[in-house]
Motif scaffolding. Structure first.
Motif, PDB file in Angstrom:
ATOM      1  N   PHE A 260       0.828  -1.204   0.000  1.00  0.00           N
ATOM      2  CA  PHE A 260       0.000   0.000   0.000  1.00  0.00           C
ATOM      3  C   PHE A 260       0.867   1.261   0.000  1.00  0.00           C
ATOM      4  O   PHE A 260       0.528   2.248  -0.659  1.00  0.00           O
ATOM      5  CB  PHE A 260      -0.937  -0.005   1.217  1.00  0.00           C
ATOM      6  N   GLU A 261       1.960   1.228   0.742  1.00  0.00           N
ATOM      7  CA  GLU A 261       2.832   2.399   0.798  1.00  0.00           C
ATOM      8  C   GLU A 261       3.538   2.621  -0.534  1.00  0.00           C
ATOM      9  O   GLU A 261       3.694   3.771  -0.978  1.00  0.00           O
ATOM     10  CB  GLU A 261       3.858   2.233   1.926  1.00  0.00           C
ATOM     11  N   MET A 262       3.964   1.548  -1.179  1.00  0.00           N
ATOM     12  CA  MET A 262       4.595   1.684  -2.494  1.00  0.00           C
ATOM     13  C   MET A 262       3.595   2.233  -3.507  1.00  0.00           C
ATOM     14  O   MET A 262       3.930   3.080  -4.343  1.00  0.00           O
ATOM     15  CB  MET A 262       5.160   0.336  -2.958  1.00  0.00           C
ATOM     16  N   ALA A 263       2.359   1.748  -3.421  1.00  0.00           N
ATOM     17  CA  ALA A 263       1.326   2.245  -4.329  1.00  0.00           C
ATOM     18  C   ALA A 263       1.043   3.717  -4.057  1.00  0.00           C
ATOM     19  O   ALA A 263       0.836   4.503  -4.999  1.00  0.00           O
ATOM     20  CB  ALA A 263       0.056   1.414  -4.181  1.00  0.00           C
ATOM     21  N   LYS A 264       1.039   4.109  -2.795  1.00  0.00           N
ATOM     22  CA  LYS A 264       0.780   5.515  -2.456  1.00  0.00           C
ATOM     23  C   LYS A 264       1.847   6.424  -3.046  1.00  0.00           C
ATOM     24  O   LYS A 264       1.541   7.485  -3.598  1.00  0.00           O
ATOM     25  CB  LYS A 264       0.722   5.682  -0.937  1.00  0.00           C
ATOM     26  N   ASP A 265       3.115   6.008  -2.955  1.00  0.00           N
ATOM     27  CA  ASP A 265       4.198   6.796  -3.550  1.00  0.00           C
ATOM     28  C   ASP A 265       4.030   6.901  -5.062  1.00  0.00           C
ATOM     29  O   ASP A 265       4.200   7.976  -5.649  1.00  0.00           O
ATOM     30  CB  ASP A 265       5.552   6.170  -3.227  1.00  0.00           C
ATOM     31  N   TYR A 266       3.706   5.774  -5.683  1.00  0.00           N
ATOM     32  CA  TYR A 266       3.532   5.755  -7.139  1.00  0.00           C
ATOM     33  C   TYR A 266       2.376   6.652  -7.558  1.00  0.00           C
ATOM     34  O   TYR A 266       2.485   7.433  -8.518  1.00  0.00           O
ATOM     35  CB  TYR A 266       3.290   4.320  -7.607  1.00  0.00           C
ATOM     36  N   VAL A 267       1.264   6.547  -6.846  1.00  0.00           N
ATOM     37  CA  VAL A 267       0.085   7.352  -7.173  1.00  0.00           C
ATOM     38  C   VAL A 267       0.407   8.837  -7.072  1.00  0.00           C
ATOM     39  O   VAL A 267       0.040   9.629  -7.946  1.00  0.00           O
ATOM     40  CB  VAL A 267      -1.094   6.987  -6.243  1.00  0.00           C
ATOM     41  N   ARG A 268       1.101   9.220  -6.023  1.00  0.00           N
ATOM     42  CA  ARG A 268       1.417  10.629  -5.813  1.00  0.00           C
ATOM     43  C   ARG A 268       2.364  11.173  -6.884  1.00  0.00           C
ATOM     44  O   ARG A 268       2.205  12.302  -7.357  1.00  0.00           O
ATOM     45  CB  ARG A 268       2.030  10.819  -4.423  1.00  0.00           C
ATOM     46  N   GLN A 269       3.320  10.361  -7.307  1.00  0.00           N
ATOM     47  CA  GLN A 269       4.355  10.839  -8.216  1.00  0.00           C
ATOM     48  C   GLN A 269       4.015  10.665  -9.698  1.00  0.00           C
ATOM     49  O   GLN A 269       4.480  11.440 -10.531  1.00  0.00           O
ATOM     50  CB  GLN A 269       5.674  10.114  -7.923  1.00  0.00           C
ATOM     51  N   ASP A 270       3.199   9.657 -10.026  1.00  0.00           N
ATOM     52  CA  ASP A 270       3.044   9.291 -11.434  1.00  0.00           C
ATOM     53  C   ASP A 270       1.614   9.254 -11.950  1.00  0.00           C
ATOM     54  O   ASP A 270       1.383   8.809 -13.078  1.00  0.00           O
ATOM     55  CB  ASP A 270       3.690   7.914 -11.688  1.00  0.00           C
ATOM     56  N   THR A 271       0.644   9.675 -11.174  1.00  0.00           N
ATOM     57  CA  THR A 271      -0.749   9.618 -11.635  1.00  0.00           C
ATOM     58  C   THR A 271      -1.488  10.905 -11.255  1.00  0.00           C
ATOM     59  O   THR A 271      -0.970  11.748 -10.523  1.00  0.00           O
ATOM     60  CB  THR A 271      -1.510   8.421 -11.022  1.00  0.00           C
ATOM     61  N   GLN A 272      -2.706  10.990 -11.727  1.00  0.00           N
ATOM     62  CA  GLN A 272      -3.593  12.095 -11.361  1.00  0.00           C
ATOM     63  C   GLN A 272      -4.691  11.639 -10.398  1.00  0.00           C
ATOM     64  O   GLN A 272      -5.774  12.204 -10.353  1.00  0.00           O
ATOM     65  CB  GLN A 272      -4.215  12.704 -12.625  1.00  0.00           C
TER      66      GLN A 272
END
Length: 286
Positions: A55-67
């Motif tokens: 979940f934490e890895m996904a949160k970082d990815y979402v914040r940096q690479d998605t809208q």
């Protein structure tokens, strides 16, 4: 997709069930983004730090690479009727997940809907979350009061996506529903080839987000159960509250004869006999 949304009559609920939303953010911080809920389906027997780390890895990815803007995350333990070897009872698995979630990130929750009834396909589980969050709760709002529907997406390890690429394991209809309607975040798992796993899923590539592990972690529930049967320590592989719970209830000391696998996968299979276990409520980690 509004006309595809399900109604209450499309779902069965366990006795005394209520959808957990105590940590679901109802007001968005950034109105330019799309609200997102992450759902991880799995055995969680037991839940490990890697499950939480996903979940934490996904949160970082979402914040940096998605809208997207994450407004909540859920663990959805499978039903006992899944009959996977080494699967502990849903009662204990949900309790352990609740303890881990309550101790961990402030946005994680555990939904026992899948765990305490007949086997449910992943496509139906995601529909359930979409229904509860967007139809029952009414989605979320911006600070200015504008209504927004929440986008639900599956969070999984690359070992699961590998099964999706195997012919005949998942139904095409369910794959299209999961990957086409909802989409997924796939976290790299040790020993699973990410690129190979998605080759046959190319038609949904825009809805498949691949997340690399920058710090390798190959902890698995299977290895944890093996350690416990051998009397070895599993501290710092699982949250302390989960280790304490396992010791308190003498879990995984001897798995005994495993129930034969009925070869159910998460994409197909028929509903089986309903389970009637009481639904445990979230427990404080303190």
């Amino acid at each position: 997709m509004e006309n595809m949304r399900r109604s209450a009559g499309d779902f069965t609920n366990p006795p005394n069930y209520s959808f957990p939303h105590h940590r679901l953010a109802r007001v968005m911080r950034d109105p330019t983004k799309t609200p997102l809920v992450l759902v991880a389906c799995g055995s969680f027997s037991p839940v490990t730090y890697l499950h939480l780390r996903m979940f934490e890895m996904a949160k970082d990815y979402v914040r940096q690479d998605t809208q997207f803007e994450i407004v909540g995350g859920y663990l959805s333990p499978v039903s006992d009727m899944y009959k996977k070897p080494g699967l502990l009872s849903a009662y204990h698995r949900v309790n352990m997940c609740n303890l881990a979630a309550e101790e961990s990130a402030t946005w994680l929750m555990v939904d026992p809907w899948e765990a305490f009834q007949s086997y449910q396909r992943t496509a139906v589980v995601l529909d359930h979350f979409d229904y509860e969050i967007n139809t029952v709760l009414g989605g979320v709002h911006t600070e200015d009061g504008e209504h927004r529907n929440v986008h639900v997406m599956l969070l999984a390890g690359s070992d699961l996506i590998s099964t999706m690429s195997e012919p005949g394991v998942w139904s095409h209809v369910d794959l299209d529903h999961i990957l086409g309607r909802y989409g997924t975040f796939i976290v790299e798992r040790a020993g699973s080839g990410m690129d190979q796993a998605t080759d046959s899923l190319a038609r949904w590539r825009n809805n498949i987000h691949m997340i690399s592990q920058l710090i390798q972690n190959d902890v698995s529930s299977t290895k944890v159960r093996l350690f416990l049967r051998r009397g070895l320590s599993v501290r710092y592989l699982l949250p302390t509250v989960v280790v304490d719970y396992i010791e308190q209830h003498s879990l995984y000391q001897d798995e005994g004869p495993n129930s034969p696998s009925i070869n159910l996968d998460k994409g197909k299979g028929k509903d089986l006999v309903s389970t009637k276990s009481p639904i445990p409520q979230p427990q404080s980690a303190s």
